[in-house]
Structure formats: C-alpha cells, structure tokens
Design an enzyme around this catalytic site. Structure first.
Site, PDB file in Angstrom:
ATOM      1  N   GLY A   7       0.784  -1.224   0.000  1.00  0.00           N
ATOM      2  CA  GLY A   7       0.000   0.000   0.000  1.00  0.00           C
ATOM      3  C   GLY A   7       0.817   1.275   0.000  1.00  0.00           C
ATOM      4  O   GLY A   7       0.297   2.340   0.359  1.00  0.00           O
ATOM      5  N   HIS A 102       3.864   1.159 -13.579  1.00  0.00           N
ATOM      6  CA  HIS A 102       4.837   0.072 -13.649  1.00  0.00           C
ATOM      7  C   HIS A 102       6.241   0.643 -13.471  1.00  0.00           C
ATOM      8  O   HIS A 102       6.557   1.699 -14.035  1.00  0.00           O
ATOM      9  CB  HIS A 102       4.731  -0.634 -15.013  1.00  0.00           C
ATOM     10  N   GLU A 141      -3.580  -7.530 -21.457  1.00  0.00           N
ATOM     11  CA  GLU A 141      -2.255  -8.114 -21.290  1.00  0.00           C
ATOM     12  C   GLU A 141      -1.533  -7.454 -20.123  1.00  0.00           C
ATOM     13  O   GLU A 141      -1.816  -6.306 -19.766  1.00  0.00           O
ATOM     14  CB  GLU A 141      -1.417  -7.927 -22.562  1.00  0.00           C
ATOM     15  N   ASP A 143       0.997  -5.264 -18.285  1.00  0.00           N
ATOM     16  CA  ASP A 143       1.860  -4.106 -18.575  1.00  0.00           C
ATOM     17  C   ASP A 143       1.776  -3.685 -20.033  1.00  0.00           C
ATOM     18  O   ASP A 143       2.794  -3.439 -20.691  1.00  0.00           O
ATOM     19  CB  ASP A 143       3.317  -4.410 -18.184  1.00  0.00           C
ATOM     20  N   GLN A 171       9.982   8.790  -8.304  1.00  0.00           N
ATOM     21  CA  GLN A 171       9.356   9.327  -9.514  1.00  0.00           C
ATOM     22  C   GLN A 171       7.917   8.832  -9.668  1.00  0.00           C
ATOM     23  O   GLN A 171       7.047   9.568 -10.145  1.00  0.00           O
ATOM     24  CB  GLN A 171      10.187   8.963 -10.745  1.00  0.00           C
ATOM     25  N   GLU A 172       7.665   7.594  -9.270  1.00  0.00           N
ATOM     26  CA  GLU A 172       6.291   7.085  -9.282  1.00  0.00           C
ATOM     27  C   GLU A 172       5.385   7.964  -8.418  1.00  0.00           C
ATOM     28  O   GLU A 172       4.233   8.238  -8.788  1.00  0.00           O
ATOM     29  CB  GLU A 172       6.243   5.654  -8.742  1.00  0.00           C
TER      30      GLU A 172
END
Length: 201
Positions: A7, A102, A141, A143, A171-172
C-alpha cells in the site's frame, strides 16, 4: 484502487489528497491479498475496502467481473492499479478507465513475472543505463496498453536493487498523482490507439 501489496502507493495518494494537490477521492480499495497492509491503511482513512482473490475466482473472466462489479458499485470513474499483481480482462465499459503504474520504461522490463524487485534486478543484470516508471491504460495483457506518461531515472554505478527501486519509486510518487489529475480534468484522450495529453481548452 486495486492493490496486492504493502500500500505504499496508496499512502502517497492519500497524503496528496490530504494536502490538496490531488483532485481525487478514493471510493474503494480492493485487494487481491487479504493480508495486504494497504487494507488497514484504507480503513483507517475511512475508505471502504474489499478483498477479492483468485483463490475464490481462479478464472480471469470471473475474477475480473467481480473486481469491476465492485468498482461500479462504488461509482468509480477510474480504476487505479497500484502494485496490483493479477491479470484482468477489461470490460468494454471500462476501456481507457483503468490505469496502471509500472516501475520500468515500458516496453522494456515488463510483462508476466516482471514486478517489484524482479524489474530492478533485470535492469541491473542487463547493464541498462536508464530506468524509470510508466503510467498506462490497462488492456487484457500484463503491462500493456496506451502509455500516458513516463519518467526516467539514471542507473548509477554501484546501484543495488534497493537503491534503484527507491529512485524509481520517488518518480512514481510524482508521476501517478500528476496523471490522475490529468484524468480528473479530462485532458487525456485516446487517438488512434495512443494516449494523448492535451488541454482543457
């Protein structure tokens, strides 16, 4: 939000909503893992939670139907996959409404089995000089689907899986809220199979 793990992305979004920098409300958190710490995190924030596992619904179509029925019951405009490790079949009504983040620059280092530390270990093993993260619309599919935005980070000499993961995750934490804000303000469109970011004007 769909989660399977700790989380950490959920915590980032909750913090940004509280700070007023993310124009979103989390309607429900659904976990494929009944032991995910993210469930307690969501509950403590007053967010409804639900556990839907592949043990109960091992077939992708049935599992997906249960997931999206729960999202519809919560009147969710978008479904955000944040460390969600199960494959989904996206209903027609949810095309361009399901988003994943991702930890690599898709189409590199992605697909079945490529998640979490496996991604960063593969990047290091290949001797890549650049990694990063990708936010994309989800299709049937792993990613895969139109890329909305990416951020790159350098792979440094002496990097370990942990140090690279931390740099990518930083960065995410910036990119996903940015994209959610774009979605909230309607500036992301699909044109000829590609995601295009425009303006509200």
């Amino acid at each position: 939000m769909l989660i399977s793990g700790g989380g950490t992305t959920l915590r980032n979004l909750l913090d940004r909503i509280k700070a007023g920098t993310l124009a979103a409300e989390i309607a429900v958190v659904i976990s494929s893992n009944p032991n995910s710490p993210g469930l307690a995190m969501a509950q403590s924030a007053g967010i409804a939670t639900q556990v839907i596992t592949t043990k109960e619904s091992p077939q992708v179509p049935e599992f997906s139907q249960r997931i999206f029925a729960a999202c519809d019951a919560a009147n969710a405009d978008y479904v955000i996959c944040a460390g969600f490790l199960k494959r989904l079949k996206i209903p027609a009504a949810h095309l361009a409404r399901v988003v994943n983040i991702h930890p690599s620059l898709i189409p590199s280092y992605c697909g079945a089995g490529m998640y979490g530390h496996h991604v960063h270990e593969a990047v290091l093993a290949a001797g890549a000089k650049l990694s990063g993260c990708t936010v994309h619309f989800v299709d049937d599919e792993y990613d895969h689907g139109p890329i909305i935005a990416q951020r790159a980070v350098p792979v440094l000499a002496g990097d370990t899986q942990s140090s690279l993961a931390a740099r990518v995750f930083a960065q995410e934490c910036e990119l996903l809220p940015t994209v959610i804000n774009w979605l909230a303000f309607g500036v992301v469109k699909i044109e000829q199979g590609r995601a295009v970011v425009g303006s509200t004007s």
